[in-house]
Design a protein around this motif. Sequence first.
Motif, PDB file in Angstrom:
ATOM      1  N   LEU A 196       0.811  -1.212   0.000  1.00  0.00           N
ATOM      2  CA  LEU A 196       0.000   0.000   0.000  1.00  0.00           C
ATOM      3  C   LEU A 196       0.851   1.271   0.000  1.00  0.00           C
ATOM      4  O   LEU A 196       0.443   2.292  -0.573  1.00  0.00           O
ATOM      5  CB  LEU A 196      -0.943  -0.007   1.207  1.00  0.00           C
ATOM      6  N   GLU A 200       0.426   4.302  -2.940  1.00  0.00           N
ATOM      7  CA  GLU A 200       0.169   5.728  -2.706  1.00  0.00           C
ATOM      8  C   GLU A 200       1.060   6.596  -3.589  1.00  0.00           C
ATOM      9  O   GLU A 200       0.657   7.685  -4.002  1.00  0.00           O
ATOM     10  CB  GLU A 200       0.392   6.076  -1.231  1.00  0.00           C
ATOM     11  N   PHE A 206      -7.804   4.831  -6.711  1.00  0.00           N
ATOM     12  CA  PHE A 206      -7.676   3.568  -5.987  1.00  0.00           C
ATOM     13  C   PHE A 206      -9.028   2.887  -5.862  1.00  0.00           C
ATOM     14  O   PHE A 206     -10.064   3.545  -5.740  1.00  0.00           O
ATOM     15  CB  PHE A 206      -7.130   3.814  -4.570  1.00  0.00           C
ATOM     16  N   LEU A 208     -10.388  -0.088  -3.255  1.00  0.00           N
ATOM     17  CA  LEU A 208     -10.017  -0.889  -2.089  1.00  0.00           C
ATOM     18  C   LEU A 208     -10.912  -2.120  -2.019  1.00  0.00           C
ATOM     19  O   LEU A 208     -12.116  -2.012  -1.759  1.00  0.00           O
ATOM     20  CB  LEU A 208     -10.150  -0.066  -0.801  1.00  0.00           C
ATOM     21  N   MET A 220      -6.944   9.772  -3.697  1.00  0.00           N
ATOM     22  CA  MET A 220      -6.516   9.697  -2.312  1.00  0.00           C
ATOM     23  C   MET A 220      -7.305  10.669  -1.445  1.00  0.00           C
ATOM     24  O   MET A 220      -7.705  10.335  -0.320  1.00  0.00           O
ATOM     25  CB  MET A 220      -5.013   9.998  -2.228  1.00  0.00           C
ATOM     26  N   LEU A 223     -10.743   9.259  -0.820  1.00  0.00           N
ATOM     27  CA  LEU A 223     -10.709   8.176   0.161  1.00  0.00           C
ATOM     28  C   LEU A 223     -10.536   8.720   1.577  1.00  0.00           C
ATOM     29  O   LEU A 223     -11.152   8.224   2.522  1.00  0.00           O
ATOM     30  CB  LEU A 223      -9.578   7.201  -0.158  1.00  0.00           C
ATOM     31  N   HIS A 231      -3.911   7.420   5.561  1.00  0.00           N
ATOM     32  CA  HIS A 231      -3.147   6.514   4.711  1.00  0.00           C
ATOM     33  C   HIS A 231      -3.933   5.238   4.403  1.00  0.00           C
ATOM     34  O   HIS A 231      -4.812   4.834   5.165  1.00  0.00           O
ATOM     35  CB  HIS A 231      -1.818   6.152   5.385  1.00  0.00           C
ATOM     36  N   LEU A 232      -3.548   4.592   3.292  1.00  0.00           N
ATOM     37  CA  LEU A 232      -4.230   3.373   2.863  1.00  0.00           C
ATOM     38  C   LEU A 232      -4.132   2.275   3.910  1.00  0.00           C
ATOM     39  O   LEU A 232      -5.082   1.514   4.111  1.00  0.00           O
ATOM     40  CB  LEU A 232      -3.642   2.892   1.532  1.00  0.00           C
TER      41      LEU A 232
END
Length: 243
Positions: A196, A200, A206, A208, A220, A223, A231-232
């Motif tokens: 991940l 980024e 993205f 998920l 990003m 999200l 962060h992811l």
Amino acid sequence: MLLVDSLTKTFSADENEVCAVDGLSFQIAPGEVFGLLGPNGAGKTTTLRMVLGLLEPDSGYAEVDGVRTADDPIAVKSRLGFVSASDGVYPWLSVREMLLYFGDLYGVDPDLAQSRCEELAKLMGIASFLDRRAGTLSTGQRQRVTLVRGLIHDPPVMLLDEPTRGLDVVGVQTIFEYIEHLRTVGKAVVVCTHRLDEAERLCDRFGLLHRGRLRYSGTMEELRTSTNREHLVEMFVDLMKES
């Protein structure tokens, strides 16, 4: 350039039905890098196999450059480039012979294949060993050859499945530069990975995946707004806690 609509795939396991991909939908424009992300078993590779026409979906469809996989799988394969962590080079052929062989498989004119081979070899730094037997190459060299092989027929869509797995820092940087090149020349790119932190840095948008379902999708910033996480990794930790 790539459209996935309601793809679903179920497998039988120990007398139970396991839904590996559950109504998955997304689309990717030319010049865009889309990260299809998730832990092992999330459904990433199953999705790629359906896009490639290697698995038949239970429902839904994939469309590449206006052609549906179910309608004309050969035409779809000619529009796709595929790179995975497994290099799959032919050890007894020279690098040049192998690249031209794949160009021939894709129906590329021999003169055009030769010129693309030279052009891509310079771009990816493999020109110095084009005429060496592929079985003598280092891991990093084989990976560069695989990257060139995926582009020899100039496909509009590139699928990358765990492309940095097993590579050192230099190899990972090569992948980053390769993806930036794909973006620059207008390819639609799917990157499947569970790394991940790398995603980024690489991706424009993205998706998920968790247990076959697309839980979140977007840039990003989108999200972060949806999940209230920065962060992811944090987003996926929350998903795992939910399950």
